[in-house]
Design a protein around this motif. Structure first.
Motif, short mmCIF file in Angstrom:
data_model
loop_
_atom_site.label_atom_id
_atom_site.label_comp_id
_atom_site.label_asym_id
_atom_site.label_seq_id
_atom_site.Cartn_x
_atom_site.Cartn_y
_atom_site.Cartn_z
N LYS A 101 0.67 -0.73 0.03
CA LYS A 101 -0.05 0.43 -0.15
C LYS A 101 0.73 1.07 -0.30
CE LYS A 101 -4.06 -2.24 2.44
NZ LYS A 101 -4.47 -2.45 3.87
N ILE A 102 0.70 2.25 -0.80
CA ILE A 102 1.60 3.88 -1.07
C ILE A 102 -0.22 4.34 -0.84
CG2 ILE A 102 3.13 5.07 -1.91
CD1 ILE A 102 3.73 2.60 -3.35
N THR A 103 0.32 5.59 0.08
CA THR A 103 -0.53 6.78 0.36
C THR A 103 1.09 7.74 -0.15
OG1 THR A 103 -1.67 6.13 2.55
CG2 THR A 103 -1.60 7.66 2.05
N LEU A 104 -0.18 8.26 -1.14
CA LEU A 104 0.80 10.05 -2.24
C LEU A 104 0.37 10.34 -1.55
CD1 LEU A 104 1.17 8.62 -5.92
CD2 LEU A 104 3.37 9.22 -4.14
N TYR A 105 1.08 11.90 -1.35
CA TYR A 105 1.56 13.10 -0.05
C TYR A 105 0.55 13.73 -1.78
CZ TYR A 105 1.59 17.11 1.55
OH TYR A 105 1.19 19.01 2.25
N ALA A 106 0.45 14.81 -1.69
CA ALA A 106 -0.59 16.04 -2.73
C ALA A 106 0.49 16.25 -3.41
CB ALA A 106 -1.00 16.49 -1.93
N ASP A 118 10.94 -8.10 -10.54
CA ASP A 118 11.35 -7.27 -9.32
C ASP A 118 9.82 -6.37 -9.20
OD1 ASP A 118 11.11 -4.49 -11.56
OD2 ASP A 118 12.88 -5.02 -12.52
N ARG A 119 10.94 -5.93 -7.97
CA ARG A 119 9.42 -4.71 -7.48
C ARG A 119 10.17 -3.18 -7.57
NH1 ARG A 119 6.95 -6.64 -1.83
NH2 ARG A 119 8.67 -6.57 -1.30
N ALA A 120 10.71 -2.73 -8.18
CA ALA A 120 11.09 -1.51 -8.78
C ALA A 120 10.29 -0.54 -8.62
CB ALA A 120 12.27 -1.34 -9.64
N VAL A 121 10.41 1.25 -7.86
CA VAL A 121 9.08 2.15 -8.39
C VAL A 121 9.87 3.70 -8.11
CG1 VAL A 121 7.25 1.37 -7.58
CG2 VAL A 121 8.68 2.53 -5.93
N ASN A 122 9.76 4.52 -9.01
CA ASN A 122 10.53 5.42 -9.15
C ASN A 122 9.30 6.64 -8.24
OD1 ASN A 122 12.57 5.44 -10.11
ND2 ASN A 122 11.42 4.55 -12.42
N LEU A 123 9.92 7.45 -7.35
CA LEU A 123 8.78 8.75 -6.82
C LEU A 123 9.21 9.71 -6.06
CD1 LEU A 123 7.09 9.04 -4.24
CD2 LEU A 123 9.09 8.78 -2.53
N GLU A 124 8.06 10.82 -7.00
CA GLU A 124 8.69 12.13 -6.67
C GLU A 124 8.00 12.97 -6.02
OE1 GLU A 124 8.08 14.11 -10.55
OE2 GLU A 124 9.95 12.25 -11.72
N GLY A 125 8.00 13.19 -4.71
CA GLY A 125 7.80 14.23 -3.89
C GLY A 125 7.68 13.92 -2.65
N GLU A 126 6.46 13.38 -2.28
CA GLU A 126 6.18 11.87 -0.98
C GLU A 126 4.94 11.43 -0.93
OE1 GLU A 126 6.25 13.53 4.15
OE2 GLU A 126 6.48 15.36 2.49
N ALA A 127 5.55 10.65 0.54
CA ALA A 127 4.95 8.77 0.00
C ALA A 127 5.11 8.07 1.30
CB ALA A 127 4.85 7.82 -1.06
N PHE A 128 3.71 7.04 1.84
CA PHE A 128 4.00 6.48 3.01
C PHE A 128 3.91 5.21 2.44
CE2 PHE A 128 3.00 4.13 6.82
CZ PHE A 128 3.46 4.50 7.62
N PHE A 129 5.12 4.35 2.97
CA PHE A 129 5.48 2.94 2.08
C PHE A 129 4.95 1.54 3.38
CE2 PHE A 129 7.32 5.11 -0.62
CZ PHE A 129 7.57 4.94 -2.27
N ASP A 130 3.39 1.15 2.89
CA ASP A 130 3.40 -0.43 4.16
C ASP A 130 3.69 -1.03 2.85
OD1 ASP A 130 2.43 -2.51 5.72
OD2 ASP A 130 1.04 -1.11 5.88
#
Length: 328
Positions: A137-142, A156-168
């Motif tokens: 579960k990923i909660t993305l900030y505004a 694989d399990r690879a992601v790219n993030l820009e900004g802020e997020a909480f990962f479970d």
């Protein structure tokens, strides 16, 4: 929207084939910086051209261009042609053929040659939760985004993030979960943590489990456990410390706790949680402190409590809110 897409694709084609002005080059570079999705699309177009560039040799004047053009068109279904003005009669075929290949339809590029389609989640002015194929579960900030391949979870399990997020992150002993953001990589097996990334700052705060934080520019690696935080400083150094901010993920949970917290810090937290624009006048003393707990209460209710507790005077102009006086 289609006109904008056609425009940027034409500029990409000009850039890759070296038929571009400095002004147009800068436009493409700025477009690529806007998001990971834009950069990946450009990289895929460039890769596509590199794969087949040997086909596009400079023809001699006796070459049957129409015949070669038809032969090339028959190789790709759904291709789209973009008109360009040739810089010379001798390189027209090379440029036009390259453009046709590079600007093949999105379906062809992604599904015929690049089956690992990019999946992108973006938020506007509010947070949003997403569930990945592995049930993480990923909660993305505004105003944040996350992208990953359609083949996520296969190799694989690879992601790219820009900004802020909480990962479970769902635990998987054989397949680590890897996040690329800014200049760092975050690797986990299964845990929960918060990641905040800007152009000048990347910070990871761990709630549960273990997290590995590494820099793209060095071999150093930090091992973070619950309660730990790590960041990449402006000079490229990885720093580990204990998290002392109880509100680091209040933007996700809605639970805000102030214990003798300065009014300035409290307002910073509120602005992040509610994505609001609250400021403090220079006339308000810096010694004001807040002790209160708010659990998913609307901003108006929070401000009423603060106004009553600290004897605040608040002025509002549209979305802008300013604290002009305080009794503390």
């Amino acid at each position: 929207m289609n006109e904008e897409k056609d425009h940027i694709e034409t500029l990409i084609a000009k850039l890759i084939t070296n038929q571009i002005s400095d002004e147009d080059r800068a436009e493409v570079e700025n477009w690529c910086k806007q998001s990971a999705a834009n950069q990946q699309l450009y990289d895929q177009y460039k890769k596509l051209y590199e794969i087949d560039k040997d086909y596009f040799i400079e023809p001699d004047l006796g070459l049957d261009i129409n015949s070669e053009w038809k032969q090339f068109q028959s190789k790709i279904t759904g291709a789209k042609t973009v008109e360009m003005v040739p810089t010379s009669t001798t390189n027209w075929f090379k440029v036009a053929a390259a453009v046709l290949l590079i600007l093949a339809s999105t379906y062809v590029v992604y599904n015929f040659l690049f089956k690992d389609e990019l999946i992108l989640h973006q938020t506007a002015n509010a947070k949003q939760e997403f569930i990945l194929p592995d049930n993480s579960k990923i909660t993305l900030y505004a105003n944040s985004s996350i992208s990953y391949s359609s083949e996520f979870g296969e190799k694989d399990r690879a992601v790219n993030l820009e900004g802020e997020a909480f990962f479970d992150v769902e635990r998987n002993e054989t397949q680590p979960f890897v996040i690329s953001t800014g200049k760092v990589r975050i690797t986990v097996l299964g845990t929960s943590f918060n990641v905040s990334s800007t152009d000048s700052h990347t910070e990871v705060i761990v709630s549960t489990g273990l997290v590995s934080l590494s820099s793209n520019s060095s071999a150093k690696e930090l091992q973070l456990s619950a309660g730990d935080a790590g960041m990449l400083s402006t000079n490229g150094e990885l720093i580990q410390y204990k998290n002392e901010d109880p509100n680091f993920n209040s933007w996700k949970t809605g639970l805000i706790q102030f214990e003798s917290t300065s009014l300035k810090k409290a307002i910073e937290d509120l602005n992040k949680v509610y994505n609001s624009s609250i400021s403090i006048s220079d006339q308000v003393t810096a010694t004001c402190e807040v002790t209160a707990t708010f659990d998913n209460q609307p901003l108006d209710s929070v401000l009423k409590v603060l106004t009553s507790t600290l004897d605040l005077t608040i002025e509002q102009n549209g979305q802008d809110i300013e604290i002009t006086k305080a009794g503390c």
